[in-house]
Enzyme design. Structure first.
Site, PDB file in Angstrom:
ATOM      1  CB  SER A 137      -0.886   0.031   1.240  1.00 56.21           C
ATOM      2  OG  SER A 137      -1.578   1.264   1.310  1.00 56.21           O
ATOM      3  CE1 TYR A 151      -4.082  -2.279   5.088  1.00 53.07           C
ATOM      4  CE2 TYR A 151      -3.514   0.021   4.647  1.00 53.07           C
ATOM      5  CZ  TYR A 151      -3.909  -1.226   4.193  1.00 53.07           C
ATOM      6  OH  TYR A 151      -4.133  -1.431   2.846  1.00 53.07           O
TER       7      TYR A 151
HETATM    8  P1  NAP Z   1     -11.507  -5.874  -0.404  1.00 56.65           P
HETATM    9  O1  NAP Z   1     -12.301  -5.275  -1.512  1.00 56.65           O
HETATM   10  O2  NAP Z   1     -11.996  -5.704   1.008  1.00 56.65           O
HETATM   11  O3  NAP Z   1     -11.335  -7.435  -0.723  1.00 56.65           O
HETATM   12  C1  NAP Z   1     -10.602  -8.212   0.181  1.00 56.65           C
HETATM   13  C2  NAP Z   1     -10.531  -9.624  -0.342  1.00 56.65           C
HETATM   14  O4  NAP Z   1      -9.706 -10.384   0.547  1.00 56.65           O
HETATM   15  C3  NAP Z   1     -11.861 -10.320  -0.391  1.00 56.65           C
HETATM   16  O5  NAP Z   1     -11.841 -11.228  -1.464  1.00 56.65           O
HETATM   17  C4  NAP Z   1     -11.904 -11.070   0.945  1.00 56.65           C
HETATM   18  O6  NAP Z   1     -12.736 -12.216   0.914  1.00 56.65           O
HETATM   19  C5  NAP Z   1     -10.462 -11.479   1.061  1.00 56.65           C
HETATM   20  N1  NAP Z   1      -9.982 -11.733   2.416  1.00 56.65           N
HETATM   21  C6  NAP Z   1      -9.944 -10.877   3.463  1.00 56.65           C
HETATM   22  N2  NAP Z   1      -9.376 -11.470   4.514  1.00 56.65           N
HETATM   23  C7  NAP Z   1      -9.041 -12.710   4.129  1.00 56.65           C
HETATM   24  C8  NAP Z   1      -8.405 -13.808   4.761  1.00 56.65           C
HETATM   25  N3  NAP Z   1      -7.992 -13.738   6.034  1.00 56.65           N
HETATM   26  N4  NAP Z   1      -8.221 -14.952   4.058  1.00 56.65           N
HETATM   27  C9  NAP Z   1      -8.619 -15.037   2.766  1.00 56.65           C
HETATM   28  N5  NAP Z   1      -9.215 -14.039   2.104  1.00 56.65           N
HETATM   29  C10 NAP Z   1      -9.430 -12.892   2.786  1.00 56.65           C
HETATM   30  O7  NAP Z   1      -9.985  -5.342  -0.404  1.00 56.65           O
HETATM   31  P2  NAP Z   1      -9.147  -4.591  -1.551  1.00 56.65           P
HETATM   32  O8  NAP Z   1      -9.388  -3.147  -1.408  1.00 56.65           O
HETATM   33  O9  NAP Z   1      -9.342  -5.253  -2.861  1.00 56.65           O
HETATM   34  O10 NAP Z   1      -7.667  -4.843  -0.996  1.00 56.65           O
HETATM   35  C11 NAP Z   1      -6.830  -5.850  -1.524  1.00 56.65           C
HETATM   36  C12 NAP Z   1      -5.414  -5.569  -1.048  1.00 56.65           C
HETATM   37  O11 NAP Z   1      -5.025  -4.266  -1.502  1.00 56.65           O
HETATM   38  C13 NAP Z   1      -5.230  -5.569   0.460  1.00 56.65           C
HETATM   39  O12 NAP Z   1      -4.007  -6.159   0.786  1.00 56.65           O
HETATM   40  C14 NAP Z   1      -5.229  -4.092   0.802  1.00 56.65           C
HETATM   41  O13 NAP Z   1      -4.521  -3.827   2.003  1.00 56.65           O
HETATM   42  C15 NAP Z   1      -4.540  -3.518  -0.423  1.00 56.65           C
HETATM   43  N6  NAP Z   1      -4.800  -2.098  -0.660  1.00 56.65           N
HETATM   44  C16 NAP Z   1      -6.053  -1.642  -0.923  1.00 56.65           C
HETATM   45  C17 NAP Z   1      -6.258  -0.295  -1.150  1.00 56.65           C
HETATM   46  C18 NAP Z   1      -7.606   0.299  -1.455  1.00 56.65           C
HETATM   47  O14 NAP Z   1      -7.747   1.533  -1.425  1.00 56.65           O
HETATM   48  N7  NAP Z   1      -8.620  -0.488  -1.759  1.00 56.65           N
HETATM   49  C19 NAP Z   1      -5.172   0.587  -1.094  1.00 56.65           C
HETATM   50  C20 NAP Z   1      -3.906   0.088  -0.820  1.00 56.65           C
HETATM   51  C21 NAP Z   1      -3.731  -1.254  -0.608  1.00 56.65           C
HETATM   52  P3  NAP Z   1     -14.197 -12.216   1.614  1.00 56.65           P
HETATM   53  O15 NAP Z   1     -15.020 -11.232   0.901  1.00 56.65           O
HETATM   54  O16 NAP Z   1     -14.678 -13.587   1.431  1.00 56.65           O
HETATM   55  O17 NAP Z   1     -13.964 -11.807   3.050  1.00 56.65           O
END
Ligand code: NAP
Length: 242
Positions: A137, A151
């Protein structure tokens, strides 16, 4: 032989966009998710519609046995060539002094221990030409004050893990890189308690808008592919200038 890639957190957000993009690029895909079965089924259907094989595995990446089962399921698709360590969580946005220890432990468990367990399975199973991408991130360098500095600190650990693992696996011709997204339009912000965070943040992002999941998936796909053959140990920022 088609590439075979494991994606954690493939049911929603950046992971789902990555699964769809990689399937169109010819990857067979095993992905983990935790509880959203309908979302996982929709991604699986899109992988198959792209003409690829897919398997959706309900597996919490903090559980070492579940992680082994995920990689065993991937082995049924062929030799593992890629891992996208993506499953991550934040906790409710708020001042550091109010941080709940249970939220702190969950953030460390999922974003660090889960990544390490999955990378260890990949390192044991991959041959030359394999590639790992860790989703970090922009928070790792921004620090996320008044939001979730724990985080941000764990994402900085992801970057260090990426550098070290890249050096350790380079003699085996396995590449390890990270992508550092800025503010991307996914459900993660709802879980943080600010569902409209992507829109609210637009004014402080140099490109004037939040990113879309597929814009991050594009960088992940490049890092996994042959055009990145000389790229290892790096962190690519995909943040609209943030
Ligand atoms: P998201 O929309 O909340 O999706 C999270 C995904 O991870 C879902 O498929 C969820 O499955 C799964 N998940 C969560 N905890 C899990 C676990 N313990 N074991 C297996 N699967 C799990 O998140 P996102 O925004 O796409 O984020 C993805 C990555 O990008 C993360 O590492 C996050 O920190 C990083 N990131 C995101 C942003 C942003 O602005 N969105 C920015 C920087 C970095 P379920 O739905 O089944 O729970």
């Amino acid at each position: 032989m088609n590439p075979v890639t494991v994606i954690t957190g493939g049911s929603r957000g950046i992971g789902a966009a990555t699964a769809r993009r990689l399937a169109l690029a010819g990857h067979d895909i095993a992905f983990a998710y935790r509880r959203d079965h309908d979302a996982a089924a929709a991604v699986l259907a899109d992988i198959e519609a792209a003409g690829r094989r897919g398997v959706a595995v309900p597996a919490d990446t903090t559980d070492a046995d579940a992680v082994t089962a995920l990689f065993d399921a991937a082995a049924a698709l062929g030799e593992l060539t890629g891992l996208v360590n993506n499953a991550g969580v934040t906790s409710p946005i708020g001042p550091f002094v109010d941080l709940d220890p249970a939220d702190l432990r969950r953030v460390v468990d999922v974003n660090l221990i889960g990544y390490v367990l999955c990378a260890q399975q990949a390192a044991r199973r991959m041959g030359p030409g394999g590639a790992v991408v860790n989703v970090s991130s922009a928070a790792a360098t921004l620090g996320s004050p008044n939001e979730y500095i724990h985080y941000a600190a764990v994402k900085a650990a992801t970057d260090t893990f990426t550098v070290g693992l890249a050096k350790e696996l380079a003699p085996r011709r396995i590449r390890v890189n990270a992508v550092a997204p800025g503010i991307i339009r996914t459900d993660i912000h709802t879980i943080s308690g600010v569902p409209d965070r992507a829109d609210r943040a637009a004014g402080r992002i140099p490109l004037g808008r939040a990113g879309e999941p597929d814009e991050v998936a594009a960088a992940i796909a490049w890092l996994l592919g042959p055009d990145a053959s000389y790229t290892t140990g790096t962190v690519i920022r995909v943040s609209g200038g943030l």
